[in-house]
Structure formats: C-alpha cells, structure tokens
Write an enzyme that holds these catalytic residues in place. Sequence first.
Site, PDB file in Angstrom:
ATOM      1  N   SER A 174      44.173  -4.017  -0.531  1.00 61.20           N
ATOM      2  CA  SER A 174      44.022  -3.100  -1.660  1.00 61.20           C
ATOM      3  C   SER A 174      45.252  -2.218  -1.805  1.00 61.20           C
ATOM      4  CB  SER A 174      42.783  -2.224  -1.460  1.00 61.20           C
ATOM      5  OG  SER A 174      42.759  -1.145  -2.368  1.00 61.20           O
ATOM      6  N   TYR A 221      37.812   3.629   2.850  1.00 57.90           N
ATOM      7  CA  TYR A 221      38.006   2.266   2.339  1.00 57.90           C
ATOM      8  C   TYR A 221      39.439   1.805   2.587  1.00 57.90           C
ATOM      9  CZ  TYR A 221      38.779  -1.427  -1.125  1.00 57.90           C
ATOM     10  OH  TYR A 221      39.131  -2.594  -1.750  1.00 57.90           O
TER      11      TYR A 221
END
Length: 335
Positions: A127, A152
């Site tokens: 990501s 995350y």
Amino acid sequence: MPAPILVTGAAGFIGFHVARRLLKEGHHVVGVDSFTPFYDVALKEDRFANLTPHNTFLGERLDLADQQATRELFERHRFERVIHLAAQPGVRFVDPQPYVASNMVAFMNMLEACRHGGVEHLVYASSSSVYGANRSLPFSEHDSTDHPVSLYAATKKANEMMAHSYAHLFGLPSTGLRFFTVYGPWGRPDMAVYKFTRAIAEGRPIEVANAGKVWRDFTYVDDIVEGVVRLVDRRAAPDPAWDATNPDPATSGAPHRVYNIGNDNPEELNQLIALIEDALGRRAQRTDTPLPPGDVLETRADVTDLRRDVGFAPTTSLEEGVRRFVAWYREYHGA
C-alpha cells in the site's frame, strides 16, 4: 491442465477484478475469500457470484489466518503462481485484532504455504500508506518507509519485510505492489468515490476533510489490474539496491521487488467531488471535518521502476474513471 492461479480476496474489490481479467484471458483461477463484514457482505457476494459462472473458476470460502486450512488449500491445488490481495483494509484505526489476523497471521501462513508448495512467484498487495510521514514527493520505492502513521500501514510494511526475508532465506520469488487510492466499479463503499457518490445521489451531506485541500493519486482499477497481470507471469527482477550490498549471488536468495502502481497525477479532493457532482447532475451538501488520524495530506506515486521493468504505467484520467464508476453505480443500485 495448467496449474490454476490463486487469487486471495477474490470477493474483494481488486481481487474480483483481477480474477475476472484472468478468467477472460483463459486462465484457471481459484478464488479465496473469508467474507469478513468490514463492509456490506452482500456486495462481496455479488462480486463472487459474478465469477462463479466461469467454468474455469473455483471459489473457496476460508480464512487464511487458519494455518491448517491454508496448507490444505495448497495441497489440493498445487499452485505455481499466487496473487495475494486479501487483507483487512483501512487506515482509520478501530480494532487492532482484524489487522493482526488478516494482515500478519494470514500473510505468514501464505508465505509458509508458498514456500513448502514450491510456488514460482508470489505477487502480493502492499500500500502507498507505507510511506507514512515521508515528506518527499513523489513517493519512490527507494525512499525510507520507516515511519508509518497507521496500524494498517505498519502491517503492510511488515509484509514487505517478511516477503523479503522469505525470498532471501528460502528462495521464494515475490513482488509487492504499493497501490495508490484505487477506485472504480464494484469498489469499496467506505472509499471516497463510492461514499461521496452514494451520499450525493441520496441527498445526504458528505464529510470533507481539510476543506477538500487533500490530494490523492487516484488510480482506476483497470490500471491496477493491468499491472498485476503483467507482473504475475514475470519473475521478480533483482533489486539493484539489494545487489549492490550483496554482490555474491550465492547469498542473495531469490529476487524480491516492490513497485508503486499509481496514476502519478494527484488530484485535489475538491476536484473529485466536482466530477461526481457533474456525473450525477446534482450538487453536494458539504460538512468540513479535520484530517482524520492516520491520513496524510498528499500521495503521489513515482512509477519510474514500473514503467522501466514492466513497460506500463496507469493512464486512466480521473474524469473518465469517475464517469465509468457513476455509470456502474446507477446500474448496480438502480439509481
């Protein structure tokens, strides 16, 4: 019959599109998903149902955090190529446990299964959030990612390090892909494009962070899919930075690379809202809010390495992508 390609998170947004593209190209695909209720499971069911009519698709419902179930999955199918897209998404911290289970435990189980299953190439989702507090723009794969600002992001950074170590220690070739703000048809309802479209269409106010002075490298899902399918058949290229510090091939293990996949053209959130308004033919009611914890003001992808090694970079404009999304939204919701 050739070995099937495993796509995890096949009922998820990107996983669904990747599986559908592979099926259209004639590949056999095993799609796995645990159907976690992070958002409306009915949308995941509809995506999965869209894949099941293909006679070269086999859908399996299992939790990859279950080590035995994951091992048995690999024993049944003898995968040669794996595309691991399953994860607990979202930079906004709520409960740490799903992130640990889905992004850490499940990823370790995947690495072990790939290692013992003789997988030839693992492609996995990272990501853009790993860049965290990095102030250098555009974000380059060669920049430091030592300061994630969300749990995350920390799990995705950990995934990259875990894959790197498995490539080095056990010869597992792997490629990580840092996705930048993906949107498009069948998207996630918690993401800005979907969330804003739904609220404006229903006449409800939208919450706009930092008065819309936020920039994102919005990347249309078809461009993401193109990058994934080009890379899955391409064993990871050696990383020049790694080779420079490890000149002895005998100690360098298998190659592991990380690539950005982004549009390399950040757009302001206000521009996104204006495009959605135009596509829907109605104005938004706005409520200004602070930038949420874990978010950053701007993202922008440096795709030099992707373009050089794969011969591809995303090209779909935000105008075209929003138009396609709103057309899908109207059809899917009957709006």
